[in-house]
Scaffold this active site. Structure first.
Site: not given
Length: 318
Positions: A2, A16, A77
């Protein structure tokens, strides 16, 4: 994988990409003031929250969000480096899935959130027996500042994040140091430093030769940081929102270009939060047209908005 960024042309924007191989049917979800997240340290949410989430059993599992004070937060992550610990006396013990609701419910600014992180212990408790905690780190920001929070083997680390970018592994300290390798990049045309030969660029973009173009987290970090740093200032309204998505798009993962044993890794959605106006914008892989949702107050239960997953095409002469 991400990528998250902040952007302050005039209003404050935060957003994001969510990149994954497994499909996540995210919705835009508003949890109102007074919503019960079942967190012992806050009886009821002090502030409304809007963000992308999956709702299971009436509980919104937020990937990201903002509150009515303009505080924004996203979990990305951090597999292999994230460590969570058993409950500790004298600390605010939170399961990973409770962290975004807690911070956005309890805090009105990034400075408050930073102090709160100093009291928090993230536990490995599961939301459900078949759902292990996601291994994440977080970008938290408001109009004044941003920081990255990472809980690793040696405890919680808080990093000032003036770069305004976060991706995935390695830890943030590596990404910040790695930018030194790209200090020579420029949006302007390069100068001829060879001396004798009469050299000049034969096209645009030569100042950024060396900017990494792959989809690794370190390369996405550099690319997003470069594009963000060179974005125009002073944009407002829809122009600023459009520019935000173009910045974020520099780190998009195209479906089919990144394959894992679990399948194609790709950008499933991109979002932009106008934290000044309280509007959440989202585009999905299947529909690049933006959907906008205003942060509302006064409702009692969750407000859920499905996002478009079919391309919207303006047909002019059909």
């Amino acid at each position: 994988m991400c990528t998250a960024i902040t952007y302050r042309p005039k209003n404050f924007y935060f957003g994001r990409t969510l990149d994954a191989a497994e499909f996540y049917p995210a919705e835009v979800v508003i949890s109102p003031r007074g919503f019960d997240f079942g967190i012992s340290d806050i009886a009821r949410a002090a502030r409304p929250i809007i963000g992308a989430a999956i709702v299971i059993g009436g509980f919104p599992l937020y990937f990201d969000g903002m509150n009515d004070c303009g505080l924004c937060m996203a979990g990305l992550n951090f597999v292999g480096n994230a460590r969570f610990f058993p409950r500790r006396e004298g600390r605010v013990n939170l399961a990973q899935y409770q962290l975004i609701p807690y911070i956005l419910s309890a805090c009105g600014s990034a400075a408050e959130a930073k102090r709160e992180f100093g009291r928090i212990n993230i536990t490995p408790e599961r939301f459900a027996p078949d759902m292990p905690p996601a291994e994440l780190h977080w970008l938290v920001a408001d109009k004044d500042c941003a920081f990255t929070a990472e809980c690793t083997e040696d405890g919680m680390h808080i990093y000032e994040n003036d770069i305004g970018v976060l991706t995935n592994n390695p830890p943030f300290s590596y990404h910040a140091h790695n930018l030194a390798n790209y200090m020579s990049l420029s949006a302007a045309e390069p100068q001829n430093l060879f001396g004798g030969p009469a050299l000049r660029p034969y096209g645009a973009g030569f100042g950024a030769i060396g900017l990494p173009g792959d989809f690794s987290s370190s390369s996405r970090f550099v690319r997003a940081a470069f594009v963000r740093a060179n974005a125009p200032a002073g944009l407002t309204g829809e122009n600023a929102v459009s520019q935000f998505f173009h910045i974020l798009g520099s780190a998009n993962v195209t479906r089919g270009a990144c394959r894992t044993p679990s399948g194609d890794f790709y950008t499933q959605y991109s979002c932009c939060m106008d934290a000044t106006e309280g509007v959440y914008y989202i585009a999905t892989h299947a529909c690049r047209s933006l959907t906008a949702v205003k942060l509302l107050q006064g409702e009692e239960g969750l407000i859920r908005y499905s996002v478009r997953r079919k391309e919207c095409i303006l047909k002019l002469n059909f």
